[in-house]
Design an enzyme around this catalytic site. Structure first.
Site, PDB file in Angstrom:
ATOM      1  N   CYS A 173       1.020  -1.009   0.155  1.00 24.95           N
ATOM      2  CA  CYS A 173       0.200  -0.255   0.061  1.00 24.95           C
ATOM      3  C   CYS A 173       0.887   1.080  -0.183  1.00 24.95           C
ATOM      4  CB  CYS A 173      -0.579   0.263   1.548  1.00 24.95           C
ATOM      5  SG  CYS A 173       0.048   0.071   2.563  1.00 24.95           S
ATOM      6  N   CYS A 187       3.275   5.906   8.942  1.00 23.82           N
ATOM      7  CA  CYS A 187       2.074   6.293   7.382  1.00 23.82           C
ATOM      8  C   CYS A 187       0.798   7.347   7.508  1.00 23.82           C
ATOM      9  CB  CYS A 187       1.258   4.897   7.275  1.00 23.82           C
ATOM     10  SG  CYS A 187       0.062   4.692   6.028  1.00 23.82           S
ATOM     11  N   HIS A 215      -1.456  -4.510  19.530  1.00 25.71           N
ATOM     12  CA  HIS A 215      -0.757  -4.006  18.554  1.00 25.71           C
ATOM     13  C   HIS A 215       0.166  -2.322  18.325  1.00 25.71           C
ATOM     14  CE1 HIS A 215      -0.652  -3.476  13.622  1.00 25.71           C
ATOM     15  NE2 HIS A 215      -1.026  -4.492  13.501  1.00 25.71           N
ATOM     16  N   GLU A 230       0.873  -0.315  16.116  1.00 25.63           N
ATOM     17  CA  GLU A 230      -0.460   0.603  15.725  1.00 25.63           C
ATOM     18  C   GLU A 230      -1.286   1.684  16.700  1.00 25.63           C
ATOM     19  OE1 GLU A 230      -2.135   0.465  11.392  1.00 25.63           O
ATOM     20  OE2 GLU A 230      -3.680   2.027  12.574  1.00 25.63           O
ATOM     21  N   SER A 282       0.089  -9.592  10.761  1.00 31.84           N
ATOM     22  CA  SER A 282      -0.395  -8.296  10.332  1.00 31.84           C
ATOM     23  C   SER A 282      -2.548  -8.604  10.568  1.00 31.84           C
ATOM     24  CB  SER A 282      -0.232  -7.958   8.249  1.00 31.84           C
ATOM     25  OG  SER A 282      -1.349  -7.659   8.192  1.00 31.84           O
ATOM     26  N   SER A 283      -2.622  -7.489  10.586  1.00 34.98           N
ATOM     27  CA  SER A 283      -3.749  -7.090  11.390  1.00 34.98           C
ATOM     28  C   SER A 283      -4.537  -7.304  10.051  1.00 34.98           C
ATOM     29  CB  SER A 283      -4.272  -5.729  11.930  1.00 34.98           C
ATOM     30  OG  SER A 283      -5.415  -5.639  12.434  1.00 34.98           O
ATOM     31  N   ASN A 284      -4.286  -6.589   8.996  1.00 32.84           N
ATOM     32  CA  ASN A 284      -5.368  -5.794   7.433  1.00 32.84           C
ATOM     33  C   ASN A 284      -5.124  -7.398   7.178  1.00 32.84           C
ATOM     34  OD1 ASN A 284      -3.623  -5.468   4.952  1.00 32.84           O
ATOM     35  ND2 ASN A 284      -4.576  -3.613   5.235  1.00 32.84           N
TER      36      ASN A 284
HETATM   37  S1  SF4 Z   1      -2.685  -0.464   5.364  1.00 29.33           S
HETATM   38 FE1  SF4 Z   1      -0.840   1.027   6.923  1.00 29.33          FE
HETATM   39  S2  SF4 Z   1       0.429   1.765   5.977  1.00 29.33           S
HETATM   40 FE2  SF4 Z   1      -0.922   0.856   4.321  1.00 29.33          FE
HETATM   41  S3  SF4 Z   1      -2.090   2.392   4.146  1.00 29.33           S
HETATM   42 FE3  SF4 Z   1      -2.808   1.550   5.281  1.00 29.33          FE
HETATM   43  S4  SF4 Z   1      -2.241   2.750   7.565  1.00 29.33           S
HETATM   44 FE4  SF4 Z   1      -0.905   3.103   6.139  1.00 29.33          FE
END
Ligand code: SF4
Length: 635
Positions: free
Chosen positions: A53, A148, A176, A178, A312-314
């Site tokens: 990203c 970010c 986490h 963040e 990774s949470s995402n």
């Molecule tokens: S996933 Fe995390 S690092 Fe990537 S754009 Fe979103 S906030 Fe920023």
């Protein structure tokens, strides 16, 4: 959107082409349906949005720039730059050290860090407490800060509603980084509380409505609320923000529930005094990744691969979306696909890697959905795609002096390591090596990578230094034997083969005996043995071919006899041992047998059987051996 300068090895030409094509066709991202790639027996459904990203590319660009601009400084990262082991190992290998792990355990004490050092702040930001420690040490926290902008946007939104005396409810994972960073920044302006999911939101709702006690709050949310939090005062006005990478649908459900709670308690007409209308603070990448995963889940795929770092949470949320629909394998890279029958993958519920057998459905054509988290390089997705798609099992780096390879600042060991990493489920061989270039680095590279065969073809040609000089070989026999010794110390169970020439011009009986002596010392597993014949263009072509054919033949036969005896003895010692062979073809002598090859390049014959076929790896027990061939049964 801004373009970043990130290293080429994170990119993939195929994936880039797909991304560019989709972008041209649909610049506003209205269509989240996957891209279909069809090859032979496999149909791949590639998510509309996935991979690096904005925030991750920005962080990687800054990290490499920092390395380039500060060749003589110590460079630290507070903790992982992003949640991807491949990227973090890469940075580590380039000389960046980590100060702490993801849980705050320090590898490097603050005392050891001083104002001459550079400390990079990772993409998910850091707490004000850590920022203060760095400032006290006169360390610049601005120039090499990779936080970010979408994470900062959450901090800014929290600051805005905090200034209006709303308590910030942070939807995130308390451990986490963040969330810790957001909590620290939010607590600067107001009270803050972290809730993990909709269940915790329901408990909070009951506390606000007086259905659960104050004491219950302090126990249940211990360590998740800011200092001096007073339930009576600090839950009268609330607003919700979220860690940028949470599940969008859950964030919405939490905000809706808490809004309803405040309406129940204070009435609709008073809502704006008690509930801050915080717009969703998920970042664009999380939103797009999740919308693409939802579109993938609406297809008829047989199963899904989600690729990325396990913490990774995402990426975890992509697994949650896809596993509702079909079997989903969360893998960090292609090496987790152990074979077509076994995959090692991360189970997000058990929080550990498990092995699943027979993951590929037994169908003529299979459809695989693929996506990856925001911190996963496209090149890793490409590896998974290619290996599965093409089914190659072994690669050989070929060249006359292949280990003399060099390109820019990379040598053959770098190339070999990169190949082993890029194709971790394939065997990697190389041939032929020149003794002059068999470096320690290359030996350690072979030892370190399980998929590089422990087999070195190292032509000796002659055991006599005088003949080696005439051959222009540029090494002595002492150097050669030294290398063999060193390789045996560094690489366990390494085997060697060689090339030997009998009857080179001027070769004496003494020279010939020296060759036999070297063979006895090294005990090669195999050898390619020839009589000398003049070849145009070589230095020896000008020399008088003065060894008679009769003598050449006799010397060659002595060399062959000795090698056969050594090979036979080595192979007899293998009887009873277990070997992993790659089935290459039918046996030349009978269609009832397959011919395979061991890691050490030996031919092994096994009976044909319905459980395996050409192209499969099979574990066998050796039950018989000649000097040239092993015979085994599958186990
Ligand atoms: S996933 Fe995390 S690092 Fe990537 S754009 Fe979103 S906030 Fe920023």
């Amino acid at each position: 959107m801004k373009k970043f300068d990130i290293p080429i090895h994170y990119k993939s030409s195929v994936i880039s082409e797909i991304k560019v094509k989709r972008k041209l066709e649909d610049p506003r991202k209205q269509d989240f349906s996957p891209t279909e790639l069809e090859t032979g027996k496999v149909k791949l459904l590639i998510a509309r949005h996935f991979g690096f990203c904005y925030g991750v590319e920005n962080a990687i660009e800054i990290a490499y720039k920092t390395l380039k601009e500060n060749p003589n400084k110590r460079i630290f990262l507070l903790s992982e730059m992003i949640h991807n082991p491949f990227v973090n190992e890469d940075l580590n290998a380039n000389g960046i050290s980590f100060i702490m792990d993801n849980y705050g355990n320090q590898f490097v004490n603050w005392d050891e860090i001083n104002s001459n050092d550079i400390v990079i702040i990772p993409a998910f930001g850091t707490t004000l407490e850590i920022e203060n420690i760095l400032k006290e040490k006169n360390i610049d926290t601005k120039t090499y800060n990779t936080t970010c902008p979408f994470v900062e946007k959450v901090w800014n939104r929290a600051a805005l509603i905090g200034k209006e005396n709303f308590t910030i409810i942070i939807h995130g994972k308390a451990k986490h980084e963040e969330t810790k960073a957001t909590f620290s920044h939010a607590s600067q302006n107001s009270k803050a509380l972290i809730i993990k999911d909709i269940n915790e939101a329901e408990i909070l709702s009951k506390i606000i409505l007086g259905e659960l006690s104050k004491n219950f709050f302090y126990k249940f949310f211990e360590n998740k609320f800011s200092k001096d939090f007073d339930v009576d005062k600090d839950l009268l006005k609330i607003g919700v923000v979220n860690q940028t990478t949470m599940l969008a649908s859950e964030t919405q459900a939490i905000a809706d529930l808490l809004k309803e709670t405040m309406i129940k308690k204070f009435g609709e007409e008073n809502l704006k005094n008690h509930f801050a209308d915080t717009r969703d603070t998920l970042c664009y990448a999380t939103n797009d990744n999740q919308s693409s995963a939802i579109a993938l889940s609406e297809t008829e795929a047989d199963f899904a691969f989600v690729i990325g770092g396990y913490n990774s949470s995402n990426t975890t949320h992509l697994v949650e979306i896809l596993e509702e629909k079909f079997p989903t394998y969360f893998i960090s890279d292609a090496s987790k696909m152990i074979s077509k029958d076994e995959i090692k993958h991360f189970d997000i519920h058990k929080q550990k890697e498990i092995i699943t057998k027979s993951y590929l459905p037994n169908k003529d054509k299979i459809t695989i959905a693929i996506t990856s988290g925001a911190s996963c390089p496209d090149s890793i997705v490409d590896e998974v795609k290619n290996l599965e798609q093409r089914g190659f099992k072994e690669v050989t780096l070929l060249g006359q002096n292949v280990n003399s390879y060099s390109f820019e600042d990379k040598d053959f060991a770098d190339l070999l390591a990169a190949s082993a990493k890029a194709a971790p489920s394939m065997r990697i061989r190389f041939t032929t090596s020149h003794p002059q270039d068999l470096s320690d680095k290359l030996l350690y590279t072979i030892a370190e990578h399980e998929n590089i065969c422990n087999y070195i073809h190292l032509p000796v040609q002659s055991g006599s230094n005088r003949i080696l000089e005439l051959m222009n070989r540029t090494y002595t026999i002492e150097h050669y034997l030294n290398l063999i010794d060193k390789a045996r110390k560094i690489i366990s169970n390494v085997s060697f083969s060689t090339d030997i020439i009998a009857g080179f011009p001027t070769e004496t009986e003494e020279d010939h005996q020296a060759t036999l002596n070297v063979m006895k010392q090294v005990r090669y597993d195999g050898a390619y043995m020839f009589k000398y014949s003049a070849r145009e263009g070589t230095k020896a072509y000008q020399m008088n071919d003065d060894v008679s054919d009769e003598i050449k033949t006799r010397r060659l036969n002595e060399i062959i006899d000795l090698q056969q005896k050594i090979s036979w003895e080595i192979n007899q010692n293998l009887i009873g041992s277990e070997e992993l062979i790659l089935i290459e073809s039918l046996s030349k002598k009978s269609d009832d047998f397959y011919s395979g090859r061991t890691d050490s390049n030996k031919i092994c014959i096994v009976p044909k059987n319905d459980n395996y076929k050409i192209g499969d790896y099979v574990k066998v027990k050796i039950n018989r051996a000649t000097s040239a061939t092993l015979f085994g049964d599958p186990i």
